[in-house]
Scaffold this active site. Sequence first.
Site, PDB file in Angstrom:
ATOM      1  CB  CYS A  53     -13.267 -71.208  14.863  1.00 53.18           C
ATOM      2  SG  CYS A  53     -13.423 -69.610  15.648  1.00 53.18           S
TER       3      CYS A  53
ATOM      4  NE  ARG B  38     -14.707 -74.040   9.380  1.00 58.82           N
ATOM      5  CZ  ARG B  38     -15.862 -74.671   9.475  1.00 58.82           C
ATOM      6  NH1 ARG B  38     -16.194 -75.552   8.582  1.00 58.82           N
ATOM      7  NH2 ARG B  38     -16.685 -74.436  10.475  1.00 58.82           N
TER       8      ARG B  38
ATOM      9  CD1 TRP C 285     -12.718 -64.924  10.717  1.00 53.81           C
ATOM     10  CD2 TRP C 285     -14.514 -64.734  12.024  1.00 53.81           C
ATOM     11  NE1 TRP C 285     -13.481 -63.889  10.226  1.00 53.81           N
ATOM     12  CE2 TRP C 285     -14.581 -63.753  11.010  1.00 53.81           C
ATOM     13  CE3 TRP C 285     -15.547 -64.795  12.966  1.00 53.81           C
ATOM     14  CZ2 TRP C 285     -15.642 -62.848  10.910  1.00 53.81           C
ATOM     15  CZ3 TRP C 285     -16.598 -63.897  12.866  1.00 53.81           C
ATOM     16  CH2 TRP C 285     -16.629 -62.942  11.848  1.00 53.81           C
TER      17      TRP C 285
ATOM     18  CG  ASN D 289     -16.768 -72.750  15.033  1.00 54.83           C
ATOM     19  OD1 ASN D 289     -17.042 -71.558  15.024  1.00 54.83           O
ATOM     20  ND2 ASN D 289     -17.057 -73.561  14.027  1.00 54.83           N
ATOM     21  N   GLY D 290     -17.640 -70.659  17.700  1.00 58.39           N
ATOM     22  CA  GLY D 290     -18.960 -70.136  18.050  1.00 58.39           C
ATOM     23  C   GLY D 290     -18.844 -69.057  19.115  1.00 58.39           C
TER      24      GLY D 290
ATOM     25  CD  GLU E 141     -22.167 -62.235  -6.490  1.00 55.86           C
ATOM     26  OE1 GLU E 141     -22.613 -61.961  -5.371  1.00 55.86           O
ATOM     27  OE2 GLU E 141     -21.283 -63.094  -6.683  1.00 55.86           O
TER      28      GLU E 141
ATOM     29  CE  LYS F  45     -18.347 -62.725  -4.914  1.00 55.12           C
ATOM     30  NZ  LYS F  45     -19.386 -63.702  -4.789  1.00 55.12           N
TER      31      LYS F  45
ATOM     32  CD  GLU G 128     -16.669 -61.614  -1.189  1.00 52.63           C
ATOM     33  OE1 GLU G 128     -16.814 -62.062  -0.049  1.00 52.63           O
ATOM     34  OE2 GLU G 128     -17.294 -62.054  -2.171  1.00 52.63           O
TER      35      GLU G 128
ATOM     36  CG  HIS H 202     -34.392 -41.675  -7.298  1.00 57.79           C
ATOM     37  ND1 HIS H 202     -35.401 -40.735  -7.323  1.00 57.79           N
ATOM     38  CD2 HIS H 202     -34.659 -42.530  -8.314  1.00 57.79           C
ATOM     39  CE1 HIS H 202     -36.246 -41.025  -8.283  1.00 57.79           C
ATOM     40  NE2 HIS H 202     -35.818 -42.111  -8.909  1.00 57.79           N
TER      41      HIS H 202
ATOM     42  CE  LYS I  89     -16.825 -70.806   0.520  1.00 56.34           C
ATOM     43  NZ  LYS I  89     -17.237 -69.875  -0.557  1.00 56.34           N
TER      44      LYS I  89
HETATM   45  C1  F6R Z   1     -19.694 -63.648  -0.936  1.00 54.49           C
HETATM   46  C2  F6R Z   1     -19.900 -64.785  -0.060  1.00 54.49           C
HETATM   47  C3  F6R Z   1     -20.812 -64.651   1.097  1.00 54.49           C
HETATM   48  C4  F6R Z   1     -21.718 -65.902   1.224  1.00 54.49           C
HETATM   49  C5  F6R Z   1     -22.593 -65.789   2.482  1.00 54.49           C
HETATM   50  C6  F6R Z   1     -23.544 -66.954   2.611  1.00 54.49           C
HETATM   51  O1  F6R Z   1     -18.810 -63.936  -1.971  1.00 54.49           O
HETATM   52  O2  F6R Z   1     -19.324 -65.829  -0.257  1.00 54.49           O
HETATM   53  O3  F6R Z   1     -21.571 -63.498   0.994  1.00 54.49           O
HETATM   54  O4  F6R Z   1     -22.492 -65.999   0.078  1.00 54.49           O
HETATM   55  O5  F6R Z   1     -21.775 -65.737   3.607  1.00 54.49           O
HETATM   56  O6  F6R Z   1     -22.882 -68.163   2.785  1.00 54.49           O
HETATM   57  P1  F6R Z   1     -23.616 -69.532   2.553  1.00 54.49           P
HETATM   58  O7  F6R Z   1     -23.972 -69.617   1.107  1.00 54.49           O
HETATM   59  O8  F6R Z   1     -22.620 -70.573   2.953  1.00 54.49           O
HETATM   60  O9  F6R Z   1     -24.844 -69.544   3.414  1.00 54.49           O
END
Ligand code: F6R
Length: 608
Positions: A2, A27, A74, A98-99, A480, A484, A487, A503, A603
């Site tokens: 949020c 976010r 959110w 928020n929270g 990774e 990517k 998501e 395995h 975010k």
């Molecule tokens: C993936 C992504 C998330 C963040 C994770 C940690 O593309 O962006 O997996 O890496 O939420 O976020 P931070 O780095 O802000 O602690």
Amino acid sequence: MCGIVGIIGNQPVAPLLVDALKRLEYRGYDSAGVATLHDGKLDRRRAEGKLINLETELTSTPLEGNVGIGHTRWATHGAPTQNNAHPHFCEGVAVVHNGIIENFSEIRDELSARGAQFTTDTDTEVVAQLLASLLRSGKSTKEAMLATLNIIRGAYAIAVLIEGENGQIIGARNGPPLAVGYGKGEMFLGSDAIALSPFTDDITYLEDGDWAIIDRNGVEIFDIEGNSVERARRKAFTAYAQVDKGNHRHFMEKEIYEQPEVMSHTLAHYVDFSSGRVRDIASEIDFSSVDSLKIAACGTAYYAGQIGKNWFERYAGLPVEIDVASEFRYREMPLPGSQAALFVSQSGETADTLASLRYCKEHGLKIGAIVNVRESTIAREADVVFPTLAGPEIGVASTKALTCQLSAFAALAIAAGRARGTLVEDEEVNMVRALSEAPRIAGSVLNTIQPQLETLSRELSKFRHVLYLGRGTNYTLAMEGALKLKEISYIHAEGYAAGELKHGPIALIDENMPVIVIAPHDRHFEKTISNMQEVAARGGRIIFITDENGAAASTLETMSTIVLPNVDELVMPLIFTLPVQLLAYHTAVFMGTDVDQPRNLAKSVTVE
Ligand code: F6R
């Protein structure tokens, strides 16, 4: 997560609130709302989905008033409907939050027993109801707010408007960040400096347990006992002012292409390119006196940590234990001997990473934080901050933050190698020279591979499942890459250590499951080629991401081979992550998904 914004202005604030909320869109959110005080009365507009829906509401029924609060939600408790969207109202009290209020059901039961009528499924509504009931019982605004904050438990940032307190906003913070902004005859409140950037860069961050009464003349900040406290005013970093997409379609695309520049800023912070030595800042943890290192982070930042572990162990002979922060914080691990801990986070607000940091701090470890947002909580609570100079990362999928985290890790691993006597001067100079070339190589890779990746992405977007394989640091890049892709394109993807293929995952191989193999010509190359043979023998389609030497050494038929230049092994993760990012990006563009704000994602993950 949020986003919160509040304005005490000199003109109607609803459009300004919506603009500020737009800067918090990155976010992640699924509904939004604003409330204002006008002629002593509260009014609000709320809408499901994107801010455009809220703007439509405001166009058909505008909201007057020079004082207001806004929110992007959110959803945690209750579906993302208009009715559950904030602000929540109760008898002249408006609340955005928020929270998570952890004891919300207890409070709701108690208030319901006393006749309160709840109208939403949210945890937030209890704050409005509780505050209203305390005001009704005769308490002053200050007493009621203080009592409320002493009853609710959990992680929260809150903004409140109260009828009768017409030029005033109350803010409170216990966990997610909240900043007070100072203007000329105006005051602001926001989840971060980005939200407030067009209004002011003169900011005070509330600390955990703080709450604040803001009016046109300034702010008074209190602790959880109601004592007045002083908090520093600071200038927000100016980079926050420039948050736009430039000529790019999406923030993610812009951020991918910014990498050569921000990587070089970050590297220049840690290494002196002319002498070929790592700067003193990288030695602020005495790596010679620690027996081991702990690393915790989430998501992509965790993958940066995994590559960092690889480098610390290889170049500095320093054992590293790493875990995702959501596990790390609850493992109750013993922390004997002389250890240091590193926490990695773009936002610097990730709740699990912060909790892991606090666990290590309580156990007396020296705490280093590799963070992008320098005013963040993780940065403030660490003993030593190792900044990444990526600038604001707006796209939900982390790209440039990762390569900057890797740049910082590379310098720290070299510093540790020097301190522990595992690297001699010549080796350090060679490694720094290799790092100094990374931004230029990244730039030329980004300029050359894009057309091939765009064509390939069109093909990839037809599949529902994708497997990524790699060994060593490329195993991390495989995970990774899978993260990517899933998501932002919603294609199911898994990243595996190539050696693990037989395995289990090999059972999945057929012509409907493309296998993306990340294998430059490094010391693992021959072994990975054997794994590719196993895939090919079962009719699997291979997308091969390799370097010139790797392409020359392989005769396997592939669906596509992406050839990058030969680079030093230290630099490989910084370069090989680029095609992985672009492949996910273009696939998502073909799928037509919301690339910068993929569904369900936030975010800045300020709840656990
Ligand atoms: C993936 C992504 C998330 C963040 C994770 C940690 O593309 O962006 O997996 O890496 O939420 O976020 P931070 O780095 O802000 O602690």
